[in-house]
Design a protein around this motif. Structure first.
Motif, PDB file in Angstrom:
ATOM      1  N   GLU A  14       0.874  -1.201   0.034  1.00 32.70           N
ATOM      2  CA  GLU A  14      -0.127   0.059   0.032  1.00 32.70           C
ATOM      3  C   GLU A  14       0.931   1.377  -0.106  1.00 32.70           C
ATOM      4  OE1 GLU A  14      -2.384  -0.745   3.303  1.00 32.70           O
ATOM      5  OE2 GLU A  14      -3.269  -2.433   2.494  1.00 32.70           O
ATOM      6  N   ASP A  15       1.703   1.250  -0.644  1.00 29.69           N
ATOM      7  CA  ASP A  15       2.735   2.574  -1.123  1.00 29.69           C
ATOM      8  C   ASP A  15       3.490   2.815   0.250  1.00 29.69           C
ATOM      9  OD1 ASP A  15       3.202   3.980  -3.272  1.00 29.69           O
ATOM     10  OD2 ASP A  15       2.637   5.919  -2.632  1.00 29.69           O
ATOM     11  N   ARG A  16       3.744   1.635   0.952  1.00 25.63           N
ATOM     12  CA  ARG A  16       4.587   1.740   2.108  1.00 25.63           C
ATOM     13  C   ARG A  16       5.861   0.760   1.902  1.00 25.63           C
ATOM     14  NH1 ARG A  16       0.873   0.959   6.891  1.00 25.63           N
ATOM     15  NH2 ARG A  16       0.293  -0.482   5.591  1.00 25.63           N
ATOM     16  N   TYR A  17       7.189   1.039   2.748  1.00 25.77           N
ATOM     17  CA  TYR A  17       8.012  -0.166   2.554  1.00 25.77           C
ATOM     18  C   TYR A  17       8.159  -0.405   4.199  1.00 25.77           C
ATOM     19  CZ  TYR A  17      10.544   1.267  -1.717  1.00 25.77           C
ATOM     20  OH  TYR A  17      10.745   1.103  -3.053  1.00 25.77           O
ATOM     21  N   LEU A  18       8.390  -1.567   4.498  1.00 24.70           N
ATOM     22  CA  LEU A  18       8.592  -2.333   5.699  1.00 24.70           C
ATOM     23  C   LEU A  18      10.163  -1.768   6.019  1.00 24.70           C
ATOM     24  CD1 LEU A  18       7.752  -3.855   8.347  1.00 24.70           C
ATOM     25  CD2 LEU A  18       8.541  -5.942   7.084  1.00 24.70           C
ATOM     26  N   MET A  19      10.390  -0.964   7.142  1.00 22.81           N
ATOM     27  CA  MET A  19      11.665  -0.389   7.364  1.00 22.81           C
ATOM     28  C   MET A  19      12.196  -1.009   8.618  1.00 22.81           C
ATOM     29  SD  MET A  19      12.690   1.425   4.821  1.00 22.81           S
ATOM     30  CE  MET A  19      14.040   2.362   5.432  1.00 22.81           C
ATOM     31  N   LEU A  20      13.265  -1.421   8.846  1.00 21.04           N
ATOM     32  CA  LEU A  20      13.969  -1.571  10.202  1.00 21.04           C
ATOM     33  C   LEU A  20      14.670  -0.569  10.786  1.00 21.04           C
ATOM     34  CD1 LEU A  20      14.657  -3.852  12.166  1.00 21.04           C
ATOM     35  CD2 LEU A  20      16.340  -4.663  10.748  1.00 21.04           C
ATOM     36  N   HIS A  21      14.305  -0.244  11.851  1.00 19.78           N
ATOM     37  CA  HIS A  21      15.140   0.828  12.709  1.00 19.78           C
ATOM     38  C   HIS A  21      15.972  -0.040  13.883  1.00 19.78           C
ATOM     39  CE1 HIS A  21      15.059   4.619  15.494  1.00 19.78           C
ATOM     40  NE2 HIS A  21      16.322   4.591  14.664  1.00 19.78           N
ATOM     41  N   ARG A  22      17.359   0.026  13.279  1.00 25.24           N
ATOM     42  CA  ARG A  22      18.438  -0.792  13.902  1.00 25.24           C
ATOM     43  C   ARG A  22      18.764  -0.097  15.327  1.00 25.24           C
ATOM     44  NH1 ARG A  22      20.818  -4.859  10.421  1.00 25.24           N
ATOM     45  NH2 ARG A  22      22.420  -4.854  12.109  1.00 25.24           N
ATOM     46  N   ILE A  23      18.200  -0.581  16.399  1.00 22.16           N
ATOM     47  CA  ILE A  23      18.520  -0.005  17.607  1.00 22.16           C
ATOM     48  C   ILE A  23      18.756  -0.952  18.500  1.00 22.16           C
ATOM     49  CG2 ILE A  23      17.105   2.239  17.319  1.00 22.16           C
ATOM     50  CD1 ILE A  23      14.709   0.727  18.758  1.00 22.16           C
ATOM     51  N   SER A  24      18.518  -2.513  18.288  1.00 23.53           N
ATOM     52  CA  SER A  24      19.039  -3.335  19.481  1.00 23.53           C
ATOM     53  C   SER A  24      20.300  -3.954  19.636  1.00 23.53           C
ATOM     54  CB  SER A  24      17.668  -4.487  19.092  1.00 23.53           C
ATOM     55  OG  SER A  24      16.590  -3.976  19.048  1.00 23.53           O
ATOM     56  N   LYS A  25      20.911  -4.129  18.410  1.00 26.44           N
ATOM     57  CA  LYS A  25      22.269  -4.927  18.541  1.00 26.44           C
ATOM     58  C   LYS A  25      23.315  -4.214  18.819  1.00 26.44           C
ATOM     59  CE  LYS A  25      23.539  -7.563  14.907  1.00 26.44           C
ATOM     60  NZ  LYS A  25      23.657  -8.152  13.778  1.00 26.44           N
TER      61      LYS A  25
END
Length: 159
Positions: A14-25
């Motif tokens: 739906e005109d969106r990308y699944l993004m990963l905010h890299r905050i855990s490693k």
């Protein structure tokens, strides 16, 4: 030692990308950055094997439609050392399953027109633009010194 071959995928909905905010490693070269999902090849994997495994591990989703969009060569020069990574870049537009939590950060659906407001690598801005413009299969070389993009070469031509 980890493979210097990786995959990265931008899953579309739906005109969106699944993004990963890299905050855990800890000790994460992508710390605080927003990226797609993917990772390093394991023994005997093809790019598609790696893509499907990494997406499933990081999101819980099983891709049913995906497209190989380009190859990105990263060269990282930092404190006298040099590292080269070759990344197979994909987009995906269909999947099965339910999104799960990711141990590498927070997954979020982001409107494509909001992507460039996120904390992205400078080179990622280039290939995300190419993806959004539906550029045909491409080869992009990105040379970094530390966190600073020093050179970008698209299909053999400096940009």
């Amino acid at each position: 030692m980890k493979s210097m071959l990786t995959t990265l995928c931008y899953i579309e909905k739906e005109d969106r990308y699944l993004m990963l905010h890299r905050i855990s490693k800890k000790n994460d070269v992508n710390k605080e950055k927003w990226i797609g999902v993917g990772g390093h090849f394991e023994k005997d994997e093809s790019p598609e094997d790696c893509l499907l495994r990494e997406v499933k591990e990081e999101t819980g989703l099983a891709l049913t439609s995906y497209h190989f969009r380009g190859i990105v060569t990263f060269i990282l020069k930092d404190k006298g050392s040099e590292l080269t990574e070759y990344m197979c870049l994909y987009t995906a537009d269909d999947y099965e399953g339910t999104l799960c939590d990711c141990n590498e950060g927070v997954l979020k659906w982001v409107d494509k027109n909001e992507i460039f407001n996120l904390n992205l690598w400078e080179g990622d801005r280039i290939f995300l633009r190419l993806l959004q413009e539906n550029h045909p299969f491409f080869s992009l070389k990105l040379v970094y010194e530390g966190n600073c993009l020093k050179e970008a070469v698209l299909d053999g031509k400096r940009i």
